[in-house]
Design an enzyme around this catalytic site. Structure first.
Site, PDB file in Angstrom:
ATOM      1  CE  LYS A 114      -4.248  -1.792   2.120  1.00 38.30           C
ATOM      2  NZ  LYS A 114      -3.906  -3.216   2.126  1.00 38.30           N
ATOM      3  CD  GLU A 194      -4.265   6.477   4.227  1.00 33.27           C
ATOM      4  OE1 GLU A 194      -3.564   6.253   3.220  1.00 33.27           O
ATOM      5  OE2 GLU A 194      -5.369   5.918   4.434  1.00 33.27           O
ATOM      6  NE  ARG A 287      -7.068  -9.271  -4.148  1.00 37.19           N
ATOM      7  CZ  ARG A 287      -8.248  -8.842  -3.759  1.00 37.19           C
ATOM      8  NH1 ARG A 287      -9.307  -9.081  -4.498  1.00 37.19           N
ATOM      9  NH2 ARG A 287      -8.392  -8.160  -2.626  1.00 37.19           N
TER      10      ARG A 287
END
Length: 650
Positions: A114, A194, A287
């Site tokens: 990420k 974050e 994916r």
């Protein structure tokens, strides 16, 4: 592409098998299964099936490589979950000449992490939230002081809601514990912090398809804002948000995809606020997604076949029509995830045998499932039972169709989140599109209450229906590994020697797998039966014959708790007990965390409902151990020092 291995199980294995069989020419398919999980093979009908030794084998790269080499397999589809985002898996397979359906090891490394994905987005001029790769608690606290609460702690390699903790100002004292829990859910034990965007933000994701040359196309977007603990429950396509901001989000996704010459299918995820308006890049899922079904429903594109066709060399222009990527879909589609869990008990995993499963059909209704009852739901795999997809010409019609389908759906044998799904689609907020990522968390009691009332009224209209869940009548929890020694002595009779003439014969019974435990009324299990002549596997079925069963004659280390006994702290959920935080003699406070239970790679807290002093605690031994809802975890004693009820006053 001559031989395709589906390195997955459940409904997604069925989906891939069906797509491969429908290709022209069809592909020779090979499925994987374990001894107690074969229903996807029954429904998907592969050309070959290979049995794995355990559930963990789906993550064993060396074993899967060996299977490919020994069976002349040249292509692997990993589905989602398991090894679908593993760059190591893709690289290892490439080394032995096997293609893994997906973007390849290099792109997986850049997008699966990420932090790297955020850096990539920022380099493309796409807005990102402030974040810091701080690992020490002091660094994390310094970042929080700078940006302010709320913040997110995220595993760099998490997924499906795992490794994420949202922390508000009032939880500042729990920061250390929440960071530790997120880190434990990360395969690499690595997290970052974050700034959180939660006020009025939607979770919007763009479906992208690329050919690896820099040519990328989108198949519009999905809104996945109906979430609990960052796990998606209901998704819709396309989004109900204003198209002007959605168009900007789509362009941002394509910009990132072009930069890295994305190949195969990928989902680019964002947080989007229509009110502000603003959006921020969230992550890339390189994916196939669980919710790919609703994109297929509104575009008419088979996304699994698109992956397979790209892998065998076809171009995007051959696979997609121009209208699929340019014209905003006129249809509306909703996906509802039906899971084996109990929303009224903090979404505890529900384990048991599904004896009846019915979802109605009809125009615009699709059901993706691997269930072929009777199927046993255990803690080894994800608890997703089925994906119910409804599609209609308008949003209002799609919602009405969802209400009708859910009202007729039945599952017997385990608890499910069906009441919650019914409550969600019945909400006026849902119908009006007033849904953000925090909506369900804020409204969970009222939404669930509505769903439970709907479910109760529906149950009364089916008087012949069996109850969906029935507590075991036994106070003993028979588990795999429980063992007994049995002495068998012949009875004396006129035609046989007396017991003095023949020595006692010792036998040994060991439970290798418990299939059903309603002891003393019934017990079904697989056992290893050892006699002096050797060991033989048997299937044991015990049924009451009208007489009282002396259950107390058997001894098991797993005690069932009594919820009405204030001394008992009972496990509220099933899973794997990974950590006990208290010992006999410890004083504990009300609402104190006493243990952690893992469900599908997520660590969940078990808190004490009352204060007291620990008298007895379940011995978990070394490592993780399977536990079930209702098991006695702790036994308390009360005294004035612990702040509880004085001894003798209960």
């Amino acid at each position: 592409m001559k031989k395709l291995l589906i390195a997955n199980r459940g409904e997604i294995a069925v989906r891939i098998l069906q797509a491969a069989r429908e290709l022209s020419p069809p592909i020779h398919t090979v499925a994987l299964s374990t001894a107690n999980d074969t229903s996807h093979c029954l429904l998907g009908r592969p050309d070959e099936t290979i049995s794995l030794p355990s559930a963990a084998s789906y993550l064993d790269i060396s074993l899967l490589a060996k299977i490919c080499q020994e069976n002349a397999i040249d292509t692997v589809h990993p589905g989602y979950g398991f090894l679908s985002e593993s760059a190591e898996f893709a690289r290892r397979m490439h080394q032995i000449g096997v293609t893994v359906i997906g973007p390849g090891a290099e792109i997986l490394e850049r997008t699966g992490d990420k932090l790297q994905a955020k850096a990539l987005a920022a380099s493309c001029g796409v807005p990102v939230l402030p974040s810091h790769s701080a690992q020490s608690l002091d660094e994390i606290r310094a970042f929080v002081e700078k940006v302010g609460y709320p913040v997110m702690i995220k595993a760099v390699d998490g997924g499906g809601g795992r490794g994420i903790r949202l922390i508000h100002q009032h939880q500042a004292s729990e920061l250390e514990n929440l960071v530790a829990r997120a880190r434990n859910e990360s395969p690499s034990q690595t997290v970052f912090v974050e700034k959180a965007a939660v006020d009025g933000f939607h979770h919007v994701e763009v479906q992208v398809l690329g050919d690896g040359t820099g040519t990328v196309l989108h198949l519009h977007e999905r809104d996945c804002s109906v979430q609990r603990r960052f796990q998606k429950i209901v998704e819709c396509a396309p989004s109900l948000l204003d198209r002007s901001i959605i168009d900007k989000v789509i362009e941002a996704a394509l910009r990132i995809a072009r930069t890295i010459r994305y190949r195969s299918l990928g989902t680019f995820e964002f947080l989007v606020s229509e009110r502000t308006p603003e959006f921020y890049f969230l992550e890339i899922n390189p994916r196939l997604q669980v919710e790919h079904t609703i994109t297929e429903a509104v575009t008419g594109v088979d996304l699994v076949q698109a992956q397979l066709r790209l892998a065998r060399g076809e171009s995007l222009q051959e696979i997609l029509t121009e209208s699929a990527s340019t014209s905003t879909p006129s249809a509306r589609s909703i996906q509802l995830r039906l899971c084996a869990e109990d929303p009224s008990a903090n979404f505890a995993l529900s384990i048991g045998k599904i004896t009846d499963f019915f979802v109605p059909t009809g125009h615009g209704v699709r059901v993706d499932t691997h269930l072929a009852p009777p199927v046993t739901v255990a803690s080894d795999f994800d608890n997703l039972l089925a994906k119910i997809i409804v599609t209609a010409s308008s949003w209002e019609s799609a919602v009405q169709k969802a209400r009708r389908v859910l009202s007729d759906t039945r599952v017997e044998g385990v608890r499910t989140n069906l009441p919650l799904l019914r409550g969600i689609v019945s909400s006026e907020d849902f119908l009006a599109g007033r849904i953000d990522t925090q909506w369900l968390e804020r409204n969970l009691p009222s939404v669930l209450g509505t769903g439970e009332r709907i479910s109760a009224s529906l149950l009364s209209s089916y008087p012949q229906s069996k109850p969906a869940f029935q507590l075991p009548t036994s106070s003993l929890l028979f588990r795999r590994g429980d063992a007994w020694s049995i002495s068998l002595s012949p009875l004396a009779s006129a035609s046989t020697p007396t017991s003095k003439d023949q020595p006692e014969t010792r036998h040994h019974l060991r439970l290798s797998r418990v299939l059903r435990n309603d002891f003393p009324s019934s017990l079904t299990a697989e056992i290893e039966y050892t006699t002096p002549a050797g060991s033989i596997p048997y299937k044991l079925h015990l049924a009451a014959a009208g007489a009282n069963t002396a259950a107390s004659a058997l001894v098991s280390g797993h005690r069932r708790g009594d919820p009405s006994n204030p001394r008992h702290i009972v496990l509220p959920l099933s899973g794997k007990l990974i950590e006990l935080l208290v010992r006999p003699g410890d004083a504990i406070a009300k609402d104190q965390v006493v243990a952690f239970v893992k469900q599908m790679k997520m660590e969940l807290e078990v808190r004490s409902p009352r204060a007291g002093r620990v008298k007895w605690v379940y011995d978990v031994g070394d490592g993780e151990e399977d536990v079930v809802e209702g098991m006695l975890l702790l036994e308390l004693e009360f005294d004035s020092a612990s702040g509880g009820v004085p001894k003798g006053k209960l």
